[in-house]
Design a protein around this motif. Structure first.
Motif, PDB file in Angstrom:
ATOM      1  N   PRO A  76      65.713-169.531 -67.756  1.00 24.62           N
ATOM      2  CA  PRO A  76      64.904-167.902 -66.433  1.00 24.62           C
ATOM      3  C   PRO A  76      63.747-167.163 -67.202  1.00 24.62           C
ATOM      4  N   LEU A  77      63.056-167.445 -66.453  1.00 17.17           N
ATOM      5  CA  LEU A  77      61.391-166.585 -66.810  1.00 17.17           C
ATOM      6  C   LEU A  77      61.719-165.717 -66.080  1.00 17.17           C
ATOM      7  N   THR A  78      62.260-164.618 -65.485  1.00 22.15           N
ATOM      8  CA  THR A  78      62.429-163.804 -64.769  1.00 22.15           C
ATOM      9  C   THR A  78      63.565-162.335 -64.957  1.00 22.15           C
TER      10      THR A  78
ATOM     11  N   GLN B 291      53.206-163.635 -77.970  1.00 12.27           N
ATOM     12  CA  GLN B 291      53.976-164.568 -77.737  1.00 12.27           C
ATOM     13  C   GLN B 291      54.191-165.036 -76.519  1.00 12.27           C
ATOM     14  N   LEU B 292      54.257-164.327 -75.536  1.00 14.59           N
ATOM     15  CA  LEU B 292      54.080-164.983 -74.236  1.00 14.59           C
ATOM     16  C   LEU B 292      52.609-166.371 -73.829  1.00 14.59           C
ATOM     17  N   THR B 293      51.373-165.504 -74.461  1.00 15.97           N
ATOM     18  CA  THR B 293      50.449-166.174 -74.921  1.00 15.97           C
ATOM     19  C   THR B 293      50.287-167.430 -76.146  1.00 15.97           C
TER      20      THR B 293
ATOM     21  N   THR C 254      53.292-169.271 -76.266  1.00 16.58           N
ATOM     22  CA  THR C 254      54.109-169.910 -76.088  1.00 16.58           C
ATOM     23  C   THR C 254      53.429-170.915 -74.846  1.00 16.58           C
ATOM     24  N   VAL C 255      52.321-170.682 -73.958  1.00 16.18           N
ATOM     25  CA  VAL C 255      51.468-172.002 -72.812  1.00 16.18           C
ATOM     26  C   VAL C 255      50.834-172.244 -74.087  1.00 16.18           C
ATOM     27  N   VAL C 256      50.138-171.958 -74.985  1.00 22.39           N
ATOM     28  CA  VAL C 256      49.278-172.820 -75.407  1.00 22.39           C
ATOM     29  C   VAL C 256      49.440-173.562 -76.902  1.00 22.39           C
TER      30      VAL C 256
ATOM     31  N   TYR D 206      69.714-172.608 -74.653  1.00 19.95           N
ATOM     32  CA  TYR D 206      68.177-173.825 -74.444  1.00 19.95           C
ATOM     33  C   TYR D 206      68.147-174.410 -75.772  1.00 19.95           C
ATOM     34  N   ASN D 207      67.989-175.520 -74.920  1.00 12.75           N
ATOM     35  CA  ASN D 207      67.664-175.899 -76.712  1.00 12.75           C
ATOM     36  C   ASN D 207      66.218-177.755 -76.021  1.00 12.75           C
ATOM     37  N   PHE D 208      65.389-177.206 -75.853  1.00 16.21           N
ATOM     38  CA  PHE D 208      64.736-178.147 -75.005  1.00 16.21           C
ATOM     39  C   PHE D 208      63.215-177.901 -75.568  1.00 16.21           C
TER      40      PHE D 208
ATOM     41  N   GLN E  12      58.161-166.907 -84.139  1.00 18.73           N
ATOM     42  CA  GLN E  12      57.430-165.576 -83.500  1.00 18.73           C
ATOM     43  C   GLN E  12      58.638-164.400 -82.891  1.00 18.73           C
ATOM     44  N   ARG E  13      59.438-165.765 -81.672  1.00 12.48           N
ATOM     45  CA  ARG E  13      60.101-165.199 -80.559  1.00 12.48           C
ATOM     46  C   ARG E  13      61.135-164.672 -81.825  1.00 12.48           C
ATOM     47  N   ALA E  14      62.003-164.958 -82.068  1.00  9.88           N
ATOM     48  CA  ALA E  14      63.195-164.600 -82.861  1.00  9.88           C
ATOM     49  C   ALA E  14      62.921-162.569 -83.025  1.00  9.88           C
TER      50      ALA E  14
ATOM     51  N   MET F 135      59.326-176.858 -75.078  1.00 10.16           N
ATOM     52  CA  MET F 135      58.370-176.478 -74.235  1.00 10.16           C
ATOM     53  C   MET F 135      57.133-176.983 -73.925  1.00 10.16           C
ATOM     54  N   PRO F 136      56.801-177.818 -73.484  1.00 10.81           N
ATOM     55  CA  PRO F 136      55.146-178.328 -73.651  1.00 10.81           C
ATOM     56  C   PRO F 136      54.166-177.541 -73.935  1.00 10.81           C
ATOM     57  N   SER F 137      53.226-177.744 -74.960  1.00 13.31           N
ATOM     58  CA  SER F 137      51.423-177.213 -75.008  1.00 13.31           C
ATOM     59  C   SER F 137      50.978-177.177 -73.832  1.00 13.31           C
ATOM     60  N   PHE F 138      50.387-176.227 -73.575  1.00 11.69           N
ATOM     61  CA  PHE F 138      49.479-176.401 -71.733  1.00 11.69           C
ATOM     62  C   PHE F 138      48.220-175.971 -72.792  1.00 11.69           C
ATOM     63  N   ALA F 139      47.802-176.241 -73.491  1.00 10.58           N
ATOM     64  CA  ALA F 139      46.594-176.239 -74.462  1.00 10.58           C
ATOM     65  C   ALA F 139      45.062-176.881 -73.458  1.00 10.58           C
TER      66      ALA F 139
END
Ligand code: HEC
Length: 165
Positions: A61-63, A78-80, A82-84, A98-100, A155-157, A102-106
């Motif tokens: 969840p991202l809420t 971290q947020l930037t 993660t999406v890049v 969760y263990n899947f 880095q998330r850790a 997250m694709p790069s949206f570069a």
């Protein structure tokens, strides 16, 4: 004649009901970042679900966490990143794992990625202090860092530990 009249009334009623429903939902949830929402609905909701509520066993969840990340410099980075760069490796949100991937949206533009993060942080998260919106420059800074999805995971850790999550 009579039938036509009844038909008109029925059509008018349906139109009124529909506009009432739209007005009702717009009132319930004001979207501050509509461009970010469009991107989220088109490209993120397939995994994170509409409104970022997450999907057990697939995507977190991202809420809640992103709003907290957004309050610190390290969390914003971290947020930037993660999406890049994407993220890979097991993570926990509260007691759920969760263990899947997250694709790069570069390949998306700096502006689109800034807007999608603003939608996540400001429209989906209630708690984000008085943090400032993301800009294209923030995304550019993340692109300049040579990281892969495993480095983003590491880095998330540090970020979650720093925030006591
Ligand atoms: C193919 C499925 C998928 C898509 C599409 C996807 N994500 Fe993710 N996302 C994930 C997964 C899985 C994780 C957790 C990764 C892990 O386990 O390391 C994640 C993690 C995240 C995180 C980090 C959450 C945290 O607590 O650290 C953010 C932020 C995020 N995604 C935002 C987005 C945004 C914004 C989009 C659209 C631009 C998007 N995601 C599209 C699957 C997806």
């Amino acid at each position: 004649m009579k039938v036509n009249h009844a038909g008109k009334i029925a059509t008018a009623c349906i139109a009124a009901a529909a506009s009432f429903a739209i007005a009702g939902s717009a009132h319930a949830q004001t979207v501050h970042y509509p461009a970010g929402k469009s991107m989220f609905d088109a490209q993120c909701a397939v995994c994170h679900q509409a409104g970022g509520k997450g999907q057990d066993g697939l995507a977190p969840p991202l809420t809640e966490y992103p709003g907290k990340y957004s309050t610190t410099a390290q969390g914003r980075a971290q947020l930037t990143s993660t999406v890049v760069h994407g993220m890979f490796g097991e993570i926990k949100v509260h007691d759920k794992s969760y263990n899947f991937k997250m694709p790069s949206f570069a390949s998306a533009s700096d502006e689109d990625l800034a807007q999608v993060l603003n939608y996540v942080v400001f429209d989906l998260n209630a708690q984000h202090g008085d943090t400032k919106p993301f800009t294209a420059a923030d995304i550019k800074a993340a692109r300049a860092q040579a990281m892969d999805s495993a480095a983003v995971h590491a880095q998330r850790a540090l970020v979650t530990k720093g925030l006591g999550l």
